[in-house]
Write a protein that holds these residues in place. Structure first.
Motif, PDB file in Angstrom:
ATOM      1  N   PRO A  60      -6.427 -18.998  11.602  1.00  0.00           N
ATOM      2  CA  PRO A  60      -6.923 -18.270  12.782  1.00  0.00           C
ATOM      3  C   PRO A  60      -6.081 -18.532  14.035  1.00  0.00           C
ATOM      4  CG  PRO A  60      -8.735 -19.384  11.655  1.00  0.00           C
ATOM      5  CD  PRO A  60      -7.459 -19.855  11.013  1.00  0.00           C
ATOM      6  N   GLU A  61      -5.366 -19.687  14.067  1.00  0.00           N
ATOM      7  CA  GLU A  61      -4.536 -20.019  15.220  1.00  0.00           C
ATOM      8  C   GLU A  61      -3.225 -19.243  15.241  1.00  0.00           C
ATOM      9  OE1 GLU A  61      -7.463 -22.922  14.372  1.00  0.00           O
ATOM     10  OE2 GLU A  61      -5.791 -22.401  13.107  1.00  0.00           O
ATOM     11  N   GLY A  62      -2.944 -18.487  14.180  1.00  0.00           N
ATOM     12  CA  GLY A  62      -1.733 -17.678  14.159  1.00  0.00           C
ATOM     13  C   GLY A  62      -0.646 -18.185  13.222  1.00  0.00           C
ATOM     14  N   PHE A  63      -0.859 -19.325  12.575  1.00  0.00           N
ATOM     15  CA  PHE A  63       0.136 -19.816  11.620  1.00  0.00           C
ATOM     16  C   PHE A  63       0.143 -18.922  10.394  1.00  0.00           C
ATOM     17  CE2 PHE A  63       1.280 -22.150   7.816  1.00  0.00           C
ATOM     18  CZ  PHE A  63       2.514 -22.662   8.167  1.00  0.00           C
ATOM     19  N   ALA A  64       1.341 -18.596   9.910  1.00  0.00           N
ATOM     20  CA  ALA A  64       1.466 -17.810   8.685  1.00  0.00           C
ATOM     21  C   ALA A  64       2.756 -18.188   7.984  1.00  0.00           C
ATOM     22  CB  ALA A  64       1.461 -16.316   8.992  1.00  0.00           C
ATOM     23  N   VAL A  65       2.679 -18.350   6.672  1.00  0.00           N
ATOM     24  CA  VAL A  65       3.856 -18.583   5.856  1.00  0.00           C
ATOM     25  C   VAL A  65       3.597 -17.955   4.489  1.00  0.00           C
ATOM     26  CG1 VAL A  65       3.150 -20.853   4.951  1.00  0.00           C
ATOM     27  CG2 VAL A  65       5.568 -20.297   5.118  1.00  0.00           C
ATOM     28  N   MET A  66       4.628 -17.360   3.926  1.00  0.00           N
ATOM     29  CA  MET A  66       4.525 -16.777   2.592  1.00  0.00           C
ATOM     30  C   MET A  66       5.454 -17.557   1.673  1.00  0.00           C
ATOM     31  SD  MET A  66       4.624 -12.740   3.644  1.00  0.00           S
ATOM     32  CE  MET A  66       4.512 -12.157   1.961  1.00  0.00           C
ATOM     33  N   ALA A  67       5.178 -17.504   0.363  1.00  0.00           N
ATOM     34  CA  ALA A  67       6.036 -18.182  -0.601  1.00  0.00           C
ATOM     35  C   ALA A  67       5.852 -17.570  -1.974  1.00  0.00           C
ATOM     36  CB  ALA A  67       5.711 -19.672  -0.651  1.00  0.00           C
ATOM     37  N   TYR A  68       6.896 -17.741  -2.790  1.00  0.00           N
ATOM     38  CA  TYR A  68       6.787 -17.354  -4.190  1.00  0.00           C
ATOM     39  C   TYR A  68       7.766 -18.165  -5.011  1.00  0.00           C
ATOM     40  CZ  TYR A  68      10.897 -14.332  -5.259  1.00  0.00           C
ATOM     41  OH  TYR A  68      12.140 -13.823  -5.543  1.00  0.00           O
ATOM     42  N   ASP A  69       7.558 -18.141  -6.329  1.00  0.00           N
ATOM     43  CA  ASP A  69       8.477 -18.780  -7.263  1.00  0.00           C
ATOM     44  C   ASP A  69       9.450 -17.727  -7.760  1.00  0.00           C
ATOM     45  OD1 ASP A  69       7.499 -21.535  -7.446  1.00  0.00           O
ATOM     46  OD2 ASP A  69       5.677 -20.627  -8.262  1.00  0.00           O
ATOM     47  N   VAL A  70      10.728 -17.947  -7.494  1.00  0.00           N
ATOM     48  CA  VAL A  70      11.769 -17.021  -7.921  1.00  0.00           C
ATOM     49  C   VAL A  70      11.722 -16.937  -9.450  1.00  0.00           C
ATOM     50  CG1 VAL A  70      14.244 -16.568  -7.927  1.00  0.00           C
ATOM     51  CG2 VAL A  70      13.176 -17.611  -5.912  1.00  0.00           C
ATOM     52  N   PRO A  71      11.693 -15.732 -10.005  1.00  0.00           N
ATOM     53  CA  PRO A  71      11.629 -15.605 -11.465  1.00  0.00           C
ATOM     54  C   PRO A  71      12.890 -16.144 -12.138  1.00  0.00           C
ATOM     55  CG  PRO A  71      11.774 -13.434 -10.424  1.00  0.00           C
ATOM     56  CD  PRO A  71      11.700 -14.429  -9.324  1.00  0.00           C
ATOM     57  N   PRO A  72      12.757 -16.596 -13.382  1.00  0.00           N
ATOM     58  CA  PRO A  72      13.898 -17.187 -14.084  1.00  0.00           C
ATOM     59  C   PRO A  72      15.071 -16.217 -14.285  1.00  0.00           C
ATOM     60  CG  PRO A  72      12.006 -16.965 -15.559  1.00  0.00           C
ATOM     61  CD  PRO A  72      11.545 -16.595 -14.181  1.00  0.00           C
ATOM     62  N   SER A  73      14.818 -14.926 -14.237  1.00  0.00           N
ATOM     63  CA  SER A  73      15.893 -13.949 -14.424  1.00  0.00           C
ATOM     64  C   SER A  73      16.754 -13.769 -13.170  1.00  0.00           C
ATOM     65  CB  SER A  73      15.318 -12.595 -14.835  1.00  0.00           C
ATOM     66  OG  SER A  73      14.461 -12.103 -13.824  1.00  0.00           O
ATOM     67  N   ARG A  74      16.310 -14.328 -12.031  1.00  0.00           N
ATOM     68  CA  ARG A  74      17.068 -14.199 -10.779  1.00  0.00           C
ATOM     69  C   ARG A  74      17.757 -15.503 -10.453  1.00  0.00           C
ATOM     70  NH1 ARG A  74      14.238 -12.012  -5.746  1.00  0.00           N
ATOM     71  NH2 ARG A  74      16.376 -12.182  -5.081  1.00  0.00           N
ATOM     72  N   GLU A  75      18.992 -15.402 -10.030  1.00  0.00           N
ATOM     73  CA  GLU A  75      19.717 -16.584  -9.588  1.00  0.00           C
ATOM     74  C   GLU A  75      19.061 -17.091  -8.310  1.00  0.00           C
ATOM     75  OE1 GLU A  75      24.173 -17.656  -8.028  1.00  0.00           O
ATOM     76  OE2 GLU A  75      23.955 -16.061  -9.513  1.00  0.00           O
ATOM     77  N   TRP A  76      18.975 -18.403  -8.199  1.00  0.00           N
ATOM     78  CA  TRP A  76      18.385 -18.985  -6.993  1.00  0.00           C
ATOM     79  C   TRP A  76      18.966 -20.366  -6.771  1.00  0.00           C
ATOM     80  CZ3 TRP A  76      15.163 -23.290  -6.099  1.00  0.00           C
ATOM     81  CH2 TRP A  76      14.655 -23.379  -4.797  1.00  0.00           C
ATOM     82  N   ASP A  77      19.297 -20.633  -5.524  1.00  0.00           N
ATOM     83  CA  ASP A  77      19.815 -21.933  -5.132  1.00  0.00           C
ATOM     84  C   ASP A  77      19.247 -22.222  -3.750  1.00  0.00           C
ATOM     85  OD1 ASP A  77      21.266 -24.153  -4.344  1.00  0.00           O
ATOM     86  OD2 ASP A  77      23.205 -23.298  -4.790  1.00  0.00           O
ATOM     87  N   ALA A  78      18.614 -23.376  -3.626  1.00  0.00           N
ATOM     88  CA  ALA A  78      18.003 -23.732  -2.339  1.00  0.00           C
ATOM     89  C   ALA A  78      19.039 -23.861  -1.238  1.00  0.00           C
ATOM     90  CB  ALA A  78      17.221 -25.036  -2.472  1.00  0.00           C
ATOM     91  N   GLY A  79      20.281 -24.163  -1.587  1.00  0.00           N
ATOM     92  CA  GLY A  79      21.336 -24.255  -0.582  1.00  0.00           C
ATOM     93  C   GLY A  79      21.159 -25.457   0.328  1.00  0.00           C
ATOM     94  N   ALA A  80      21.982 -25.535   1.327  1.00  0.00           N
ATOM     95  CA  ALA A  80      21.936 -26.619   2.299  1.00  0.00           C
ATOM     96  C   ALA A  80      21.460 -26.052   3.628  1.00  0.00           C
ATOM     97  CB  ALA A  80      23.305 -27.256   2.444  1.00  0.00           C
ATOM     98  N   ALA A  81      20.198 -26.304   3.972  1.00  0.00           N
ATOM     99  CA  ALA A  81      19.596 -25.845   5.227  1.00  0.00           C
ATOM    100  C   ALA A  81      19.836 -24.359   5.482  1.00  0.00           C
ATOM    101  CB  ALA A  81      20.084 -26.688   6.398  1.00  0.00           C
ATOM    102  N   PRO A  82      19.445 -23.481   4.536  1.00  0.00           N
ATOM    103  CA  PRO A  82      19.691 -22.056   4.732  1.00  0.00           C
ATOM    104  C   PRO A  82      18.850 -21.433   5.843  1.00  0.00           C
ATOM    105  CG  PRO A  82      18.350 -22.389   2.792  1.00  0.00           C
ATOM    106  CD  PRO A  82      18.753 -23.748   3.296  1.00  0.00           C
ATOM    107  N   PHE A  83      17.789 -22.121   6.268  1.00  0.00           N
ATOM    108  CA  PHE A  83      16.938 -21.636   7.349  1.00  0.00           C
ATOM    109  C   PHE A  83      16.073 -22.781   7.848  1.00  0.00           C
ATOM    110  CE2 PHE A  83      14.715 -21.074   3.397  1.00  0.00           C
ATOM    111  CZ  PHE A  83      13.477 -21.654   3.652  1.00  0.00           C
TER     112      PHE A  83
END
Length: 140
Positions: free
Chosen positions: A58-81
């Protein structure tokens, strides 16, 4: 028209745990739709992973998330955001900082800085970099 920007965090199997943690820190309501719920699991292991999830408060905080599917390449990287949480109540920000700090690597302790009455940066236990600060009045 109102426009809201919500960080969308990508994980490989940790989305539910991360969303639950952020709900503990910031409060609010968690919604998580699994790949099984959406009949979209590519593998049996993926069935219980999060295809779409969010925490909103209710204070306005919002965050979304998901698990990248195994068929998609994914790398957390170094401080991408960074996820920035800016408020005007030092006590409230300090409370959130203490909760986020659990299991985190503190990159800059929460303290007064040259550019803000209160500023801190940490990498949480999920590898997400958070910046919390109290905004200084703009002198522009």
């Amino acid at each position: 028209m109102t426009v809201n920007v919500t960080p969308h965090l990508n994980f490989r199997g940790d989305a539910r745990a991360a969303l639950e943690f952020y709900r503990e820190v910031f409060g609010g309501h968690l919604v998580a739709v699994t790949y099984a719920d959406a009949h979209a699991a590519e593998t049996p292991e993926q069935a219980d992973q999060v295809m779409w999830g969010q925490v909103t408060s209710p204070e306005g905080f919002a965050v979304m998330a998901y698990d990248v599917p195994p068929s998609r390449e994914w790398d957390a990287g170094a401080a991408p955001f960074f996820v920035s949480v800016r408020g005007d109540d030092e006590a409230e920000l300090t409370t959130r900082w203490k909760a986020l700090s659990e299991g985190a690597q503190v990159l800059a302790p929460l303290a007064p800085s040259a550019w803000a009455p209160l500023y801190g940066m940490l990498e949480d236990r999920f590898g997400v970099t958070w910046v919390l600060d109290v905004a200084a009045p703009h002198q522009g």
